[in-house]
Design an enzyme around this catalytic site. Structure first.
Site, PDB file in Angstrom:
ATOM      1  N   GLU A  50       0.808  -1.230   0.000  1.00 18.02           N
ATOM      2  CA  GLU A  50       0.000   0.000   0.000  1.00 18.02           C
ATOM      3  C   GLU A  50       0.835   1.271   0.000  1.00 18.02           C
ATOM      4  O   GLU A  50       0.407   2.304  -0.512  1.00 18.02           O
ATOM      5  CB  GLU A  50      -0.967   0.030   1.187  1.00 18.02           C
ATOM      6  N   PHE A 112     -11.507  -6.894  13.739  1.00 15.67           N
ATOM      7  CA  PHE A 112     -10.426  -7.356  12.885  1.00 15.67           C
ATOM      8  C   PHE A 112     -10.084  -6.275  11.854  1.00 15.67           C
ATOM      9  O   PHE A 112     -10.974  -5.733  11.216  1.00 15.67           O
ATOM     10  CB  PHE A 112     -10.846  -8.661  12.177  1.00 15.67           C
ATOM     11  N   GLN A 113      -8.811  -6.006  11.697  1.00 15.81           N
ATOM     12  CA  GLN A 113      -8.307  -4.975  10.775  1.00 15.81           C
ATOM     13  C   GLN A 113      -8.935  -3.606  11.034  1.00 15.81           C
ATOM     14  O   GLN A 113      -9.199  -2.846  10.105  1.00 15.81           O
ATOM     15  CB  GLN A 113      -8.493  -5.401   9.306  1.00 15.81           C
ATOM     16  N   LYS A 162     -17.391  -0.383   5.695  1.00 18.90           N
ATOM     17  CA  LYS A 162     -17.837  -1.360   4.704  1.00 18.90           C
ATOM     18  C   LYS A 162     -19.357  -1.317   4.486  1.00 18.90           C
ATOM     19  O   LYS A 162     -19.830  -1.366   3.350  1.00 18.90           O
ATOM     20  CB  LYS A 162     -17.410  -2.760   5.147  1.00 18.90           C
ATOM     21  N   MET A 478      24.556   8.546   2.407  1.00 19.46           N
ATOM     22  CA  MET A 478      24.488   9.816   3.118  1.00 19.46           C
ATOM     23  C   MET A 478      24.775   9.621   4.612  1.00 19.46           C
ATOM     24  O   MET A 478      25.407  10.467   5.241  1.00 19.46           O
ATOM     25  CB  MET A 478      23.123  10.483   2.898  1.00 19.46           C
TER      26      MET A 478
END
Lengths: 570, 163
Positions: A50, A112-113, A162, A478
């Site tokens: 993502e 969940f999630q 949802k 760096m």
């Protein structure tokens, strides 16, 4: 027309003329993906993580003037997106991120999630919304796009549970939008503009300093006209590269920590400094107390009032759209009789040329070992300066900024504000999809590329012929440079061991991989990548000098005039 | 310098956290913050008491204005204004203390709004100084608990904060 929430979201994207959505499906966004599947106007690019979805949408936006769109699921989908969102926020990139959320009844139940996406992203978005009612989707989407692209642009997140995507209601996309709490200024105050023009004309040691705001406001043409009209020297920051043509005599190069001697000296010793769409970042002006020691009048044009007088006190603030304000300045200049004092200007240019004659960007090339600067110069030559160049973060980013001459805006994409390693490849993906006819090169390092290397798979699926120029020095370059200079050469965890064979790795994804060990092979390999393998992704693994450092350099906390020009200055 | 900043903000969930988050993220002080809907229920009015140099206060007001849900911001302490705060103090009130507390409350024009055989709840409205003075006038050993509302403020005369 009665539609489901999911269908409404997709219809809104169509209404906004969105061409690509970068995303990754999951439980909370299944209805949205189902709606995407049943239409063909909005295309979806399936990334492999993502974070890359958001970066790719960001790269799409940076290389165009459109709003980038990303779609992620709830919980880990949203948290993976956060780095991408913060990256876009720091560089004011217009984006809309749609995240799925657990059903409204489950919110707050540690489902969940489930994460508090609106809470987690609040400090790194321009604005965000949680849509709790299907009837609010259309208006919220309209607001999201409006907020993202107007005023100081930025990412806007829309979190949709949802069940809301499943419910149905009548769909109508609002034509107009007005928000009593949000009215960005467009036109600058004409009195202030007049004052600014007056001050500019009276200047004896004038300097123009422009940033990402010029690129974002599509004001490159205006800044170029104004600069030529006045005949003053100009510098573009890391975010502003391409705002003014690199090859022009009036251009002094980039300012700041790894900027040119002449740009930094001219910034410091100017008596009138015109700052346009720039924010006096710590990487640009160094120590603000040291910067303030030299008296100078500052004119600052910015769309965001909070950027003005934040780090440096400004004498003539002008809040407004950079392009509009510059147009008005040009108009006033052209209408008036007054012109800059030619004698003062000649004396100033003499001084500037003296600084420039130090040739601070010169480096010692080698026949034995590949110098990174040389690779970038060759990349510039081979592409005729016409490529879109993305970079990751570190030494290679600075070399790309210093040695690839950008003549046009929206050709240089990098994470200037947040400094996010791993943006280079997804930026290139977004840029290539947005500009299929332009060559796109990703300048990266062996450390940065590994932060989103999984996207080689996405590039294969969508046939994105990006040219990856990996400046491989087997170090977090760096970090190593700072450890060499400021930490007694103790290279704590900055060495990259157990590296993959990048050429073979690229091949295993179905791409072309080339390893380059000798300076003599650099140009040939680049030509091959851009001609023979024009339609392939080519991973060019340049084995470069591991000890090369980025110069010039202003150490953190030091002033702009206290520069290390080369290793000999140490 | 102490400043009293009043603002109107859309009455939406999460609006308060945008403001408080801004203060914590940028390291600004909040001495007190009060918020409640106005006569127009779609908007809330917030009063924030903060301290900082002129530069910091300028940034605070600019940053507040930048929040998308903020409708209007005014530093009401820049000119003539009125501040009020409500305080409820529960004190132990037995024996001779009962009369003493009653007398002190009268002097401060406070009200006793709850009485038991062992305690009073005293209600007092005023500026911060007056409330502090009342606390100072009561024997600390007698104070069971105090609750203060934080400062509410409004400009004097023609100065109106309205959409």
């Amino acid at each position: 027309m009665v539609l489901s929430g999911a269908e409404i979201v997709i219809r809104c994207l169509q209404e906004e003329k969105v061409e690509y959505v970068f995303g990754y499906p999951g439980g909370a966004v299944l209805f949205l993906y189902d709606a995407l599947f049943q239409q063909d106007k909005v295309r979806h690019v399936l990334v492999r993580h993502e974070q890359a979805a958001v970066h790719a949408a960001d790269g799409f936006a940076r290389s165009t003037e459109k709003v980038g769109v990303a779609l992620v699921t709830s919980g880990p989908g949203a948290t993976n997106a956060v780095t991408g969102i913060a990256t876009a926020y720091c560089d004011s990139i217009p984006m809309v991120i749609i995240s799925g959320q657990v059903p409204t009844a489950a919110i707050g139940q540690d489902a969940f999630q489930e994460v508090d996406t609106v809470g987690i992203t609040r400090p790194c978005v321009k604005h965000n919304f949680l849509v709790k009612d299907v009837r609010d989707i259309a208006l919220t989407m309209k607001k999201a796009f409006y907020l993202a692209r107007t005023g100081r642009p930025g990412p806007v997140l829309v979190d949709i549970p949802k069940d809301v995507t499943m419910q149905r209601c009548e769909f109508e996309y609002p034509k107009e939008i007005s928000m009593r709490s949000y009215n960005p200024v467009v036109k600058g105050h004409s009195g202030q503009i007049k004052k600014a023009v007056q001050l500019l004309l009276e200047a004896k040691r004038p300097m123009i300093y422009t940033g990402g705001g010029v690129v974002l406001a599509n004001a490159a043409e205006q800044i170029t006209r104004l600069t030529r009209l006045l005949g003053y020297p100009i510098t573009n920051t890391l975010m502003g590269l391409g705002g003014y043509p690199f090859g022009d005599r009036q251009y002094l190069g980039m300012p700041g920590m790894h900027g040119t001697f002449e740009a930094n000296m001219a910034m410091h010793y100017s008596d009138v400094l015109l700052a346009v769409g720039a924010r006096f970042d710590d990487r640009v002006i160094g120590n603000p107390a040291h910067f303030a020691e030299e008296p100078r009048k500052i004119i600052h044009i910015d769309i965001d009032p909070s950027s003005i007088s934040k780090r440096v006190k400004v004498d003539v603030p002008i809040v407004g759209d950079v392009r509009e304000v510059l147009e008005e300045m040009i108009r006033q200049l052209e209408a008036g009789e007054a012109r800059p004092n030619p004698d003062a200007l000649a004396t100033w240019w003499k001084q500037v040329e003296e600084w420039r004659s130090r040739r601070c960007m010169a480096y010692k090339n080698s026949d034995e070992i590949i110098k990174p600067q040389f690779v970038i110069q060759k990349l510039w030559e081979v592409t005729g300066g016409e490529a879109i160049v993305t970079s990751d973060v570190g030494q290679h980013q600075m070399w790309a900024a210093q040695y690839y001459g950008f003549d046009k805006p929206r050709r240089w994409l990098n994470s200037g504000g947040l400094g996010t390693m791993g943006v280079g490849l997804p930026y290139a993906m977004g840029a290539k999809l947005a500009n299929p006819d332009m060559p796109v090169a990703c300048v990266t390092g062996e450390a940065s590329i590994q932060m989103n290397i999984q996207e080689l798979s996405t590039c294969r699926q969508f046939r994105l012929p990006i040219k990856i120029c990996n400046l491989n020095n087997r170090y977090l370059g760096m970090v190593r440079q700072w450890q060499e200079l400021f930490h007694g050469g103790r290279y704590s965890e900055s060495y990259m061991d157990s590296l993959p064979d990048f050429a073979k790795l690229a091949e295993s994804y179905g791409h072309v991989g080339i390893r380059i060990d000798r300076p003599a092979d650099v140009e040939g390999a680049l030509r091959e990548a851009f001609t023979t393998y024009k339609n392939e992704l080519v991973f060019l693994d340049f084995q470069i000098d591991a000890t090369e450092n980025v110069y010039p350099m202003v150490q953190g906390g030091k002033g702009l005039t206290e520069m290390i020009l080369s290793a000999e200055d140490l | 310098m102490r400043h009293v900043i009043s603002l109107l903000i859309e009455n939406e969930s999460g609006a308060l956290s945008r403001v408080s988050g801004l203060f914590s993220a940028r390291g600004y002080n909040i001495e007190s913050l009060t918020v409640a809907p106005t006569e127009d229920l779609s908007m809330s009015r917030m009063t924030i008491v903060t301290t900082g140099s002129d530069d910091i206060i300028e940034q605070i007001t600019k940053q507040l204005n930048k929040l998308v849900e903020v409708v209007k911001v005014v530093d009401i302490s820049e000119a003539a204004h009125i501040e009020r705060e409500l305080m409820l103090v529960k004190v132990r009130a037995t024996g001779k203390d009962r009369e003493e507390i009653k007398r002190t409350a009268d002097i401060f024009r406070a009200h006793i709004i709850d009485v038991t055989d062992a305690s009073y709840v005293v209600e007092l409205t005023g500026n911060q100084g007056k409330l502090d003075a009342f606390i100072g006038a009561i024997d600390p050993a007698l104070i069971l608990e105090t609750v203060r509302s934080g400062v509410c403020g409004i400009g004097r005369g023609d100065r109106v904060l309205k959409v």
